[in-house]
Design a protein around this motif. Structure first.
Motif, PDB file in Angstrom:
ATOM      1  N   HIS A 179       5.842  10.833  16.046  1.00 44.88           N
ATOM      2  CA  HIS A 179       4.316  10.769  15.938  1.00 44.88           C
ATOM      3  C   HIS A 179       3.877  10.286  14.601  1.00 44.88           C
ATOM      4  O   HIS A 179       2.660  10.119  14.223  1.00 44.88           O
ATOM      5  N   LEU A 180       4.684   9.628  13.749  1.00 44.52           N
ATOM      6  CA  LEU A 180       4.533   8.969  12.545  1.00 44.52           C
ATOM      7  C   LEU A 180       4.370   7.354  12.951  1.00 44.52           C
ATOM      8  O   LEU A 180       4.926   6.995  13.828  1.00 44.52           O
ATOM      9  N   PRO A 181       3.490   6.743  11.982  1.00 39.07           N
ATOM     10  CA  PRO A 181       3.147   5.375  12.482  1.00 39.07           C
ATOM     11  C   PRO A 181       4.540   4.526  11.891  1.00 39.07           C
ATOM     12  O   PRO A 181       5.293   5.353  10.940  1.00 39.07           O
ATOM     13  N   LYS A 182       4.778   3.549  12.550  1.00 42.62           N
ATOM     14  CA  LYS A 182       5.828   2.793  12.061  1.00 42.62           C
ATOM     15  C   LYS A 182       5.442   1.991  10.612  1.00 42.62           C
ATOM     16  O   LYS A 182       4.383   1.261  10.500  1.00 42.62           O
ATOM     17  N   VAL A 183       6.184   2.062   9.451  1.00 43.74           N
ATOM     18  CA  VAL A 183       5.770   1.672   8.252  1.00 43.74           C
ATOM     19  C   VAL A 183       7.091   1.030   7.703  1.00 43.74           C
ATOM     20  O   VAL A 183       8.482   1.054   7.949  1.00 43.74           O
ATOM     21  N   ASP A 184       6.947   0.420   6.371  1.00 46.15           N
ATOM     22  CA  ASP A 184       8.071  -0.310   5.978  1.00 46.15           C
ATOM     23  C   ASP A 184       9.064   0.745   5.208  1.00 46.15           C
ATOM     24  O   ASP A 184      10.419   0.552   5.011  1.00 46.15           O
ATOM     25  N   GLU A 185       8.765   1.566   4.731  1.00 49.70           N
ATOM     26  CA  GLU A 185       9.323   2.877   4.160  1.00 49.70           C
ATOM     27  C   GLU A 185       8.679   3.987   4.129  1.00 49.70           C
ATOM     28  O   GLU A 185       7.464   4.216   4.074  1.00 49.70           O
ATOM     29  N   CYS A 186       9.361   5.271   4.454  1.00 45.32           N
ATOM     30  CA  CYS A 186       9.125   6.355   4.553  1.00 45.32           C
ATOM     31  C   CYS A 186       9.673   7.463   3.787  1.00 45.32           C
ATOM     32  O   CYS A 186      10.788   7.535   3.654  1.00 45.32           O
ATOM     33  N   VAL A 187       9.021   8.135   2.881  1.00 47.62           N
ATOM     34  CA  VAL A 187       9.670   9.244   1.814  1.00 47.62           C
ATOM     35  C   VAL A 187       9.239  10.561   2.112  1.00 47.62           C
ATOM     36  O   VAL A 187       8.001  10.626   2.306  1.00 47.62           O
ATOM     37  N   ILE A 188      10.220  11.204   2.618  1.00 43.69           N
ATOM     38  CA  ILE A 188       9.814  12.803   3.131  1.00 43.69           C
ATOM     39  C   ILE A 188       9.999  13.765   1.877  1.00 43.69           C
ATOM     40  O   ILE A 188      11.120  13.580   1.195  1.00 43.69           O
ATOM     41  N   CYS A 189       8.873  14.570   1.668  1.00 44.60           N
ATOM     42  CA  CYS A 189       9.294  15.507   0.493  1.00 44.60           C
ATOM     43  C   CYS A 189       8.916  16.856   1.065  1.00 44.60           C
ATOM     44  O   CYS A 189       8.213  17.133   1.657  1.00 44.60           O
ATOM     45  N   LEU A 191       0.792  -1.130   0.047  1.00 45.80           N
ATOM     46  CA  LEU A 191       0.049  -0.063   0.002  1.00 45.80           C
ATOM     47  C   LEU A 191       1.056   1.124   0.071  1.00 45.80           C
ATOM     48  O   LEU A 191       1.994   1.180   0.788  1.00 45.80           O
ATOM     49  N   LEU A 192       0.183   2.371  -0.693  1.00 47.09           N
ATOM     50  CA  LEU A 192       1.150   3.612  -0.863  1.00 47.09           C
ATOM     51  C   LEU A 192       0.384   4.597  -0.094  1.00 47.09           C
ATOM     52  O   LEU A 192      -0.852   4.807  -0.609  1.00 47.09           O
ATOM     53  N   LEU A 193       0.703   5.134   0.945  1.00 47.98           N
ATOM     54  CA  LEU A 193       0.256   6.210   1.529  1.00 47.98           C
ATOM     55  C   LEU A 193       0.543   7.539   1.197  1.00 47.98           C
ATOM     56  O   LEU A 193       1.710   7.649   1.603  1.00 47.98           O
ATOM     57  N   ILE A 194      -0.208   8.405   0.918  1.00 51.62           N
ATOM     58  CA  ILE A 194       0.307   9.943   0.183  1.00 51.62           C
ATOM     59  C   ILE A 194      -0.254  11.034   1.385  1.00 51.62           C
ATOM     60  O   ILE A 194      -1.563  11.086   1.364  1.00 51.62           O
ATOM     61  N   ALA A 222       9.245   3.878  -8.569  1.00 52.56           N
ATOM     62  CA  ALA A 222       9.057   2.494  -8.212  1.00 52.56           C
ATOM     63  C   ALA A 222       8.018   2.287  -6.867  1.00 52.56           C
ATOM     64  O   ALA A 222       7.318   1.373  -6.924  1.00 52.56           O
ATOM     65  N   HIS A 223       8.071   3.509  -5.930  1.00 54.49           N
ATOM     66  CA  HIS A 223       6.918   3.361  -4.757  1.00 54.49           C
ATOM     67  C   HIS A 223       5.362   2.999  -5.568  1.00 54.49           C
ATOM     68  O   HIS A 223       4.774   2.306  -5.028  1.00 54.49           O
TER      69      HIS A 223
END
Ligand code: FES
Length: 262
Positions: free
Chosen positions: A154-164, A111-114, A182-183
């Motif tokens: 305060h962020l959830p634990k996820v497999d990958e986090c991309v910050i912009c 899943l991709l969460l934006i 790729a994401h």
């Protein structure tokens, strides 16, 4: 199975914590809502005796065993400022959970969460739910500057986090729409929450054409329960009420050009 009726009653304040400039986290004891809440749903909170209408606020976390819910709230007016000044032990008038939340596909593995800015609030809850179902989650989080980003604690634990960030102070320089191909390519479902310009940019981005994308709309609401028609939006399936038919919609169902600035 019939949907449970929303709870109308009181919730006890457990804590109020500043998490970044102009944003605080309100933790409430409310077992009735914690037991029923789904990611993407919201509550209506009364903000003191001066303001008659309740305010709609996304649920950013809910834990049925402890009976607690968490709300991430931006201080944007008198009502939210009043909420930011509450003390542990005080009782708040609350209605919820309300609306239709996100749907995680059984077969979707990645899943991709934006999240744009405060859009992280409902996606925090969704990410935790997805992790509990064994899904792989990539979170793309964007803001104008690093100061406006939700802090890591305060962020959830996820497999990958991309910050912009638009000012390049943290992560990739740019907006969430600048996230790497790729994401997007490897995700079976996309979920987004953020401001209207972000949705318009995502709607035009051809990389999402074939993707199932659910978006959460934030509009002004008076009643929150389908009575006032103040939250009506035009969709490809006719007029819909954000408080009842949403706030989560399929990206392709919304007539983005017809939507007034939220
Ligand atoms: Fe009243 Fe949606 S807020 S109908």
């Amino acid at each position: 199975m019939a949907e449970a009726k929303p709870y109308l009653g009181t919730a006890s304040v457990l804590s109020v914590e500043d998490i970044m400039p102009g944003v605080f986290r309100l933790r409430l004891q409310c077992p009735e809502i914690a037991a029923e809440a789904k990611p993407g749903q919201f509550v209506m909170l009364k903000c003191g005796d001066q303001l008659l209408l309740r305010r709609p606020i996304s649920i950013s976390d809910a834990n049925a065993p402890s009976g607690q819910i968490g709300l991430m709230i931006a201080t944007v007016g008198k009502g939210t400022e009043w909420l930011s000044l509450r003390k542990p032990g005080e009782e708040l008038d609350i209605l919820g959970p309300l609306g239709n939340g996100f749907t995680i596909g059984e077969k979707a593995e990645k899943l991709l969460l934006i999240a744009g800015g405060m859009g992280i609030a409902p996606l925090n809850f969704l990410a935790r739910k997805a992790a509990s179902l064994g899904k792989k989650v990539t979170l793309v989080l964007g803001a104008r500057t690093g100061e406006l980003l939700c802090p890591p604690s305060h962020l959830p634990k996820v497999d990958e986090c991309v910050i912009c960030t638009e000012d390049a102070s943290i992560g990739i320089k740019g907006r969430v729409t600048d996230c790497p191909d790729a994401h997007i390519a490897e995700s079976q479902q996309v979920f987004a929450c953020g401001p209207l310009p972000m949705y318009r940019a995502l709607a035009k981005d051809h990389r999402f054409n074939e993707k199932s994308m659910q978006v959460s709309l934030e509009v002004r609401m008076a009643c929150g329960i389908g009575l006032c028609y103040g939250c009506t939006v035009k969709t490809r399936n006719g007029l819909k009420q954000v408080c009842q038919d949403g706030p989560v919609f399929q990206m392709g169902d919304i007539s983005w050009g017809d939507l007034a600035d939220l």
